[in-house]
Design a protein around this motif. Structure first.
Motif, mmCIF file in Angstrom:
data_model
loop_
_atom_site.group_PDB
_atom_site.id
_atom_site.type_symbol
_atom_site.label_atom_id
_atom_site.label_comp_id
_atom_site.label_asym_id
_atom_site.label_seq_id
_atom_site.Cartn_x
_atom_site.Cartn_y
_atom_site.Cartn_z
ATOM 1 N N ASP A 158 5.384 3.227 -14.695
ATOM 2 C CA ASP A 158 6.735 3.019 -14.806
ATOM 3 C C ASP A 158 7.663 3.223 -13.263
ATOM 4 N N LYS A 159 7.070 4.114 -12.759
ATOM 5 C CA LYS A 159 7.564 4.412 -11.185
ATOM 6 C C LYS A 159 7.247 3.066 -10.531
ATOM 7 N N GLN A 188 15.048 -4.051 -15.864
ATOM 8 C CA GLN A 188 14.858 -4.476 -17.353
ATOM 9 C C GLN A 188 14.202 -5.817 -17.657
ATOM 10 N N LEU A 189 14.390 -6.684 -16.869
ATOM 11 C CA LEU A 189 14.119 -8.202 -16.775
ATOM 12 C C LEU A 189 12.484 -8.119 -16.339
ATOM 13 N N VAL A 190 12.286 -7.500 -15.379
ATOM 14 C CA VAL A 190 10.851 -7.413 -15.117
ATOM 15 C C VAL A 190 9.975 -6.602 -16.021
ATOM 16 N N GLU A 191 10.442 -5.627 -16.439
ATOM 17 C CA GLU A 191 9.811 -4.596 -17.647
ATOM 18 C C GLU A 191 9.654 -5.559 -18.883
ATOM 19 N N VAL A 202 0.674 -1.280 -0.010
ATOM 20 C CA VAL A 202 0.017 -0.184 0.009
ATOM 21 C C VAL A 202 0.740 1.143 0.089
ATOM 22 N N ALA A 203 1.916 1.248 0.908
ATOM 23 C CA ALA A 203 2.766 2.546 0.803
ATOM 24 C C ALA A 203 3.572 2.587 -0.391
ATOM 25 N N LEU A 204 4.012 1.547 -1.195
ATOM 26 C CA LEU A 204 4.499 1.498 -2.290
ATOM 27 C C LEU A 204 3.740 2.218 -3.330
ATOM 28 N N ARG A 205 2.584 1.470 -3.361
ATOM 29 C CA ARG A 205 1.397 2.129 -4.227
ATOM 30 C C ARG A 205 1.173 3.610 -4.411
ATOM 31 N N LYS A 206 1.309 4.006 -2.809
ATOM 32 C CA LYS A 206 1.047 5.344 -2.486
ATOM 33 C C LYS A 206 2.006 6.326 -3.134
ATOM 34 N N ARG A 207 3.051 5.853 -2.960
ATOM 35 C CA ARG A 207 4.452 6.445 -3.454
ATOM 36 C C ARG A 207 4.441 6.888 -4.972
ATOM 37 N N CYS A 208 3.724 5.672 -5.628
ATOM 38 C CA CYS A 208 3.617 5.896 -7.121
ATOM 39 C C CYS A 208 2.388 6.555 -7.635
ATOM 40 N N THR A 209 1.592 7.095 -6.767
ATOM 41 C CA THR A 209 0.288 7.767 -7.204
ATOM 42 C C THR A 209 0.351 9.133 -7.052
ATOM 43 N N PHE A 261 8.656 -1.464 -7.287
ATOM 44 C CA PHE A 261 8.217 -2.962 -6.918
ATOM 45 C C PHE A 261 9.288 -3.842 -6.899
ATOM 46 N N THR A 262 10.009 -3.758 -8.275
ATOM 47 C CA THR A 262 11.268 -4.521 -8.723
ATOM 48 C C THR A 262 12.361 -4.502 -7.412
ATOM 49 N N ASN A 263 12.594 -3.034 -7.134
ATOM 50 C CA ASN A 263 13.644 -2.594 -5.990
ATOM 51 C C ASN A 263 13.335 -3.187 -4.722
ATOM 52 N N SER A 264 11.980 -3.395 -4.360
ATOM 53 C CA SER A 264 11.506 -3.632 -3.093
ATOM 54 C C SER A 264 11.431 -5.266 -2.983
ATOM 55 N N THR A 265 11.348 -6.012 -4.294
ATOM 56 C CA THR A 265 11.124 -7.363 -4.312
ATOM 57 C C THR A 265 12.400 -8.323 -4.582
ATOM 58 N N VAL A 266 13.006 -8.016 -5.820
ATOM 59 C CA VAL A 266 14.177 -8.564 -6.016
ATOM 60 C C VAL A 266 15.549 -8.083 -5.684
ATOM 61 N N LYS A 267 15.950 -8.766 -4.801
ATOM 62 C CA LYS A 267 17.317 -8.434 -3.982
ATOM 63 C C LYS A 267 18.616 -9.062 -4.595
ATOM 64 N N SER A 268 18.482 -9.771 -5.147
ATOM 65 C CA SER A 268 19.681 -10.489 -5.943
ATOM 66 C C SER A 268 19.380 -11.659 -7.037
ATOM 67 N N TRP A 269 20.379 -12.106 -7.742
ATOM 68 C CA TRP A 269 20.211 -13.370 -8.327
ATOM 69 C C TRP A 269 21.432 -14.073 -8.660
ATOM 70 N N LYS A 270 21.634 -15.250 -8.915
ATOM 71 C CA LYS A 270 22.652 -15.989 -9.329
ATOM 72 C C LYS A 270 22.346 -16.952 -10.388
ATOM 73 N N ASN A 271 23.737 -17.220 -11.176
ATOM 74 C CA ASN A 271 23.362 -18.280 -12.218
ATOM 75 C C ASN A 271 22.373 -17.662 -13.409
ATOM 76 N N LEU A 272 22.374 -16.496 -13.655
ATOM 77 C CA LEU A 272 21.708 -16.154 -14.563
ATOM 78 C C LEU A 272 22.406 -16.277 -16.173
ATOM 79 N N LYS A 273 22.399 -17.210 -16.661
ATOM 80 C CA LYS A 273 22.981 -17.553 -17.840
ATOM 81 C C LYS A 273 22.427 -16.615 -19.222
#
Length: 149
Positions: free
Chosen positions: A61-62, A109-112, A36-43, A67-79
């Motif tokens: 876009d925002k 970029q991946l999420v978009e 809810v806070a995230l959505r509010k920041r983008c509205t 959302f991506t910055n809040s949920t995706v923290k890292s990854w490994k082995n993305l070939k």
């Protein structure tokens, strides 16, 4: 005992992306309060002269970036060759086994650009079973997180 004292705002876990051997993503669960806070920041509120009322407008876009910055923290082995299953790419002379490093920009970029990754992300980050500890999962009679590192 108060429920408030037991609540956890956020928790991260590593989850393997289905079908792409070894590709794991560190994800953070979003609580309803955080979403809810995230959505509010983008509205934004804009005045509509025709209706003479304020209307809320979500900046897509925002929201995607937040959302991506809040949920995706890292990854490994993305070939790089895995990208061919997720988005339209031209690898050219790049070795398909080269790993694409995690950066906030690469994640955005991946999420978009990947419906498959975006849909998977939305399913996983709101599914509490992925974020339960092994003890909690056993108590519920379910498996623990998909992958641990």
């Amino acid at each position: 005992m108060e429920l408030k004292s037991l609540l956890v705002d956020s928790k991260t876990t590593w989850v393997e992306f289905p079908g792409l051997d070894g590709f794991e993503v560190e994800l953070a669960n979003l609580s309803r309060k955080e979403l809810v806070a995230l959505r509010k920041r983008c509205t934004t509120n804009k005045f509509n002269r025709k209706t003479r009322a304020f209307e809320e407008k979500l900046d897509d876009d925002k929201f995607l970036i937040e959302f991506t910055n809040s949920t995706v923290k890292s990854w490994k082995n993305l070939k790089l060759k895995y990208l061919e299953d997720l988005v339209l790419v031209e690898l050219g002379s790049n070795d398909g086994n080269t790993l694409l490093p995690y950066t906030e920009e690469n994640a955005q970029q991946l999420v978009e650009n990947s419906n498959e990754f975006d849909n998977w992300l939305n399913e996983v980050v709101f599914d509490l079973d992925h974020f339960r500890s092994a003890e909690q999962a056993k108590t519920k009679g379910q498996a623990g997180p998909i992958s641990k590192s």
